[in-house]
Design a protein around this motif. Structure first.
Motif, PDB file in Angstrom:
ATOM      1  N   UNK A 151      33.395   2.897  24.256  1.00 60.88           N
ATOM      2  CA  UNK A 151      33.343   1.874  23.213  1.00 60.88           C
ATOM      3  C   UNK A 151      34.745   1.403  22.842  1.00 60.88           C
ATOM      4  N   UNK A 152      34.849   0.117  22.493  1.00 59.65           N
ATOM      5  CA  UNK A 152      36.081  -0.399  21.926  1.00 59.65           C
ATOM      6  C   UNK A 152      35.977  -0.260  20.408  1.00 59.65           C
ATOM      7  N   UNK A 205      44.167  19.156   6.221  1.00 62.51           N
ATOM      8  CA  UNK A 205      45.458  18.931   5.566  1.00 62.51           C
ATOM      9  C   UNK A 205      45.461  17.622   4.775  1.00 62.51           C
ATOM     10  N   UNK A 206      44.309  16.997   4.664  1.00 62.34           N
ATOM     11  CA  UNK A 206      44.210  15.775   3.892  1.00 62.34           C
ATOM     12  C   UNK A 206      44.610  14.526   4.639  1.00 62.34           C
ATOM     13  N   UNK A 207      44.692  14.615   5.982  1.00 62.80           N
ATOM     14  CA  UNK A 207      45.087  13.470   6.806  1.00 62.80           C
ATOM     15  C   UNK A 207      43.843  12.881   7.462  1.00 62.80           C
ATOM     16  N   UNK A 208      43.691  11.582   7.382  1.00 60.26           N
ATOM     17  CA  UNK A 208      42.591  10.920   8.084  1.00 60.26           C
ATOM     18  C   UNK A 208      42.816  11.060   9.591  1.00 60.26           C
ATOM     19  N   UNK A 209      41.949  11.841  10.263  1.00 54.75           N
ATOM     20  CA  UNK A 209      42.109  12.142  11.687  1.00 54.75           C
ATOM     21  C   UNK A 209      40.840  11.730  12.427  1.00 54.75           C
ATOM     22  N   UNK A 210      41.032  11.163  13.631  1.00 54.55           N
ATOM     23  CA  UNK A 210      39.908  10.629  14.408  1.00 54.55           C
ATOM     24  C   UNK A 210      39.957  11.202  15.812  1.00 54.55           C
ATOM     25  N   UNK A 211      38.804  11.731  16.248  1.00 56.26           N
ATOM     26  CA  UNK A 211      38.742  12.325  17.581  1.00 56.26           C
ATOM     27  C   UNK A 211      38.473  11.264  18.626  1.00 56.26           C
ATOM     28  N   UNK A 212      39.179  11.385  19.744  1.00 60.60           N
ATOM     29  CA  UNK A 212      38.951  10.525  20.896  1.00 60.60           C
ATOM     30  C   UNK A 212      38.892  11.416  22.126  1.00 60.60           C
ATOM     31  N   UNK A 213      38.976  10.848  23.305  1.00 61.62           N
ATOM     32  CA  UNK A 213      38.939  11.638  24.542  1.00 61.62           C
ATOM     33  C   UNK A 213      40.000  11.121  25.498  1.00 61.62           C
ATOM     34  N   UNK A 214      40.692  12.043  26.122  1.00 60.54           N
ATOM     35  CA  UNK A 214      41.754  11.686  27.065  1.00 60.54           C
ATOM     36  C   UNK A 214      41.325  12.101  28.463  1.00 60.54           C
ATOM     37  N   UNK A 215      41.420  11.178  29.394  1.00 60.37           N
ATOM     38  CA  UNK A 215      41.025  11.457  30.786  1.00 60.37           C
ATOM     39  C   UNK A 215      42.039  12.381  31.445  1.00 60.37           C
ATOM     40  N   UNK A 234      42.152   4.408  21.395  1.00 62.64           N
ATOM     41  CA  UNK A 234      42.048   4.334  22.855  1.00 62.64           C
ATOM     42  C   UNK A 234      40.592   4.415  23.307  1.00 62.64           C
ATOM     43  N   UNK A 235      40.270   3.651  24.351  1.00 62.77           N
ATOM     44  CA  UNK A 235      38.909   3.693  24.890  1.00 62.77           C
ATOM     45  C   UNK A 235      38.752   4.874  25.832  1.00 62.77           C
ATOM     46  N   UNK A 237      46.778   6.747  39.823  1.00 60.77           N
ATOM     47  CA  UNK A 237      47.242   7.194  38.510  1.00 60.77           C
ATOM     48  C   UNK A 237      47.198   6.043  37.504  1.00 60.77           C
ATOM     49  N   UNK A 238      47.394   6.380  36.229  1.00 65.19           N
ATOM     50  CA  UNK A 238      47.266   5.436  35.125  1.00 65.19           C
ATOM     51  C   UNK A 238      48.624   5.147  34.497  1.00 65.19           C
ATOM     52  N   UNK A 239      48.706   4.023  33.786  1.00 71.24           N
ATOM     53  CA  UNK A 239      49.914   3.740  33.024  1.00 71.24           C
ATOM     54  C   UNK A 239      49.758   4.285  31.600  1.00 71.24           C
ATOM     55  N   UNK A 240      50.757   4.059  30.768  1.00 68.40           N
ATOM     56  CA  UNK A 240      50.737   4.601  29.422  1.00 68.40           C
ATOM     57  C   UNK A 240      49.663   4.026  28.543  1.00 68.40           C
ATOM     58  N   UNK A 241      49.105   2.883  28.923  1.00 65.51           N
ATOM     59  CA  UNK A 241      48.034   2.254  28.147  1.00 65.51           C
ATOM     60  C   UNK A 241      46.646   2.639  28.638  1.00 65.51           C
ATOM     61  N   UNK A 242      46.599   3.507  29.670  1.00 65.94           N
ATOM     62  CA  UNK A 242      45.304   3.952  30.174  1.00 65.94           C
ATOM     63  C   UNK A 242      44.687   3.057  31.218  1.00 65.94           C
ATOM     64  N   UNK A 243      45.477   2.135  31.785  1.00 64.93           N
ATOM     65  CA  UNK A 243      44.992   1.265  32.856  1.00 64.93           C
ATOM     66  C   UNK A 243      45.393   1.835  34.224  1.00 64.93           C
ATOM     67  N   UNK A 244      44.554   1.578  35.250  1.00 62.16           N
ATOM     68  CA  UNK A 244      44.857   2.035  36.599  1.00 62.16           C
ATOM     69  C   UNK A 244      46.024   1.291  37.212  1.00 62.16           C
ATOM     70  N   UNK A 245      46.920   2.028  37.859  1.00 65.96           N
ATOM     71  CA  UNK A 245      48.105   1.449  38.489  1.00 65.96           C
ATOM     72  C   UNK A 245      47.975   1.444  40.008  1.00 65.96           C
ATOM     73  N   UNK A 246      47.376   2.481  40.561  1.00 62.08           N
ATOM     74  CA  UNK A 246      47.291   2.603  42.024  1.00 62.08           C
ATOM     75  C   UNK A 246      45.938   3.154  42.421  1.00 62.08           C
TER      76      UNK A 246
END
Length: 537
Positions: free
Chosen positions: A163-164, A116-126, A48-49, A139-148
């Motif tokens: 970044x993408x 725990x041996x799992x490949x984990x990647x940090x991101x940021x959630x608005x 997610x961006x 508010x946003x939709x489930x994909x992180x795009x603006x709805x209203x």
């Protein structure tokens, strides 16, 4: 076995070996085959961006980011059992459905699982640190795009702020990681790092949200900076949870409506426009003997509760909100004059608050409609087909406070870079003259009298002076008992002599408010007084 047969068998084996060798050589030199094989084993999964933020007028964050983690789920390495305790209920279902997937995929987990041996990647959630101005932001939709709201209006800027990036890995035909090929992060597009700066003042917004939550179950509060036309506050009630919009949809409680941008029956706050027209046309001398009712074209129009106000002039009519006076004044002025004055004060025109986002234009009657005496009568005291937004009412009152200059309401300053410097300013409509400075001065004095001597006494602040106008508008909507629901307005400015703020309070679609809109206005003014004292200290 005979020698001849042995020679034939040996020859056959040599031939088969030659065929296999040629096949291997062809495979090795056929680039398309190699590309196809590579495409089958190179797997890319997007992260997610990071979405851009909103800032208030001073550069303070209105939104923020929480760290979040995404785990790479790889078929055949017991990922399902390992990850199941660390994902949400909804993601547990997804994990179960994709447990036999032939390709790796990312799933959100509640912590870093690298240990725990799992490949984990940090991101940021608005997120909203403390929900603020939710109707304005949207508010946003489930994909992180603006709805209203502004989230939708500036989605192209905010969505591409981060970044993408994607997780890339090389797998076998069974979807397992190939030995010696650890997953990598690849950035396909760098983010713009931009956000959007609003004119909202976070401190004053929270003040008014607190007042609204205590005294106003349904309605809105708008505060404008008198000097600039910038909107400092936009509160709409009831509020909603931007993380649980479905709840408001199911409740059907109008909480998703941004009342600041919506049009409502205006009622007597519109009498300010009629009074301005009278002053501009030299009819401010007009007096009327109010008996509590007046008949026009066979229809009787009454003042509130049928109260007779006696002989009143323009000042007295505003102080007491005398409908009969304004019906007769409207007759003298005529429909064309009233419509022109209303348009100069911004009625009937939508306000562009962001690219692709406008407030409601409201409704003004067509000129030929006001050829009907009855329609002209109701229009003269703010009823009939007339509707207006709280944004328009605020701009109207601000023009009076601002020596007759109508300023377009402004909610967005523009797009800003990550360091807060301006990238692109929001274009605004030009100012226009709604009435002369002399007319505005007279109206300010009259509207101060409404608070000090008239029916707007509840709007008097504890410190300083205020000016404004009440309004009670019929809506044509009724409750189950058959009683009509009304809109209750108070719009004005504070302090009266040297205005700094223009304030509009609306409580819509109710029988009678527990706390008057005028009293809520006073509480907002008192709060502004305290905050101004703190900033000056």
């Amino acid at each position: 076995m005979s020698l001849r047969r042995l020679l034939l068998l040996a020859g056959a084996l040599v031939l088969l070996f030659g065929i296999v060798l040629c096949r291997l050589l062809w495979i090795g030199t056929d680039t398309s085959y190699a590309q196809n094989a590579g495409a089958q084993t190179a797997q890319t999964t997007a992260l997610p961006r990071e979405r851009g933020n909103f800032y208030d007028r001073t550069g303070r964050l209105l939104t923020g980011h929480d760290p979040c983690w995404y785990a790479l789920c790889i078929p055949g390495d017991a990922s399902y059992a390992t990850l199941f305790p660390y994902v949400s209920y909804a993601e547990q279902a997804e994990l179960y459905e994709r447990r036999n997937s032939a390709t790796p995929f990312l799933i959100q987990v509640d912590q870093d699982l690298t240990a725990q041996g799992v490949n984990t990647y940090q991101s940021a959630r608005r997120y909203l640190p403390i929900p603020i101005a939710v109707h304005l932001l949207g508010y946003l939709d489930g994909e992180g795009h603006g709805v209203s709201g502004l989230e939708s209006a500036y989605d192209d800027v905010l969505y591409t702020s981060g970044d993408e990036a994607a997780v890339c890995c090389v797998t076998s035909a069974q979807g397992r990681l190939l030995a010696g090929n650890e997953p990598t992060i690849e950035i396909s597009e760098e983010g713009n790092g931009q956000g959007v700066q609003l004119t909202i003042d976070a401190d004053i917004q929270r003040l008014c949200e607190g007042i609204a939550s205590l005294y106003m179950p349904r309605g809105c509060i708008v505060v404008m900076d008198r000097n600039t036309g910038e909107i400092l506050v936009s509160v709409s009630m009831p509020e909603y949870d931007p993380l649980n919009v479905a709840k408001s949809i199911e409740a059907d409680d109008t909480s998703l409506i941004n009342r600041t941008f919506s049009a409502f029956s205006a009622g007597s706050v519109f009498k300010v426009v009629v009074a301005a027209a009278a002053c501009e046309q030299g009819l401010d001398w007009f007096t009327h003997d109010c008996t509590g009712s007046v008949e026009v074209a066979g229809q009787i129009y009454r003042c509130a509760q049928g109260r007779a106000h006696g002989n009143v002039n323009l000042r007295g009519a505003l102080e007491q909100s005398c409908n009969c006076y304004f019906v007769e004044l409207g007759r003298l002025l005529g429909g064309d004059v009233l419509l022109r004055e209303a348009e100069k004060f911004g009625f009937g025109t939508a306000t562009a608050v962001a690219p692709g986002l406008k407030s409601n234009a409201g409704t003004l009657p067509e000129g030929d409609v006001l050829d009907n005496a009855g329609q002209l009568a109701v229009f003269s005291f703010g009823q009939g087909v007339l509707t207006a937004t709280p944004l328009q009412i605020t701009s109207m009152m601000n023009a009076v406070a601002n020596d007759g200059t109508w300023m377009p309401p402004r909610l967005v300053r523009g797009v800003v870079e990550a360091d807060g410097t301006a990238a692109k300013e929001m274009e605004v409509s030009p100012e226009q003259t709604a009435c002369s400075a002399d007319t505005a001065r007279v109206l300010r004095s009259m509207l101060q009298s409404v608070v000090e001597e008239g029916i707007g006494k509840d709007a008097a602040p504890a410190d300083g002076t205020a000016a404004g106008k009440t309004g009670t508008a019929q809506t044509g909507q009724f409750d189950e008992a058959g009683e009509e629901l009304l809109n209750y307005w108070f719009a004005g400015f504070y302090p009266a002599e040297q205005p700094r703020y223009t304030i509009t309070v609306l409580q819509d679609g109710i029988l009678e408010p527990e706390t008057s809109s005028a009293e809520i206005f006073a509480r907002v003014a008192d709060g502004l007084h305290v905050m101004d004292g703190q900033s000056d200290a």
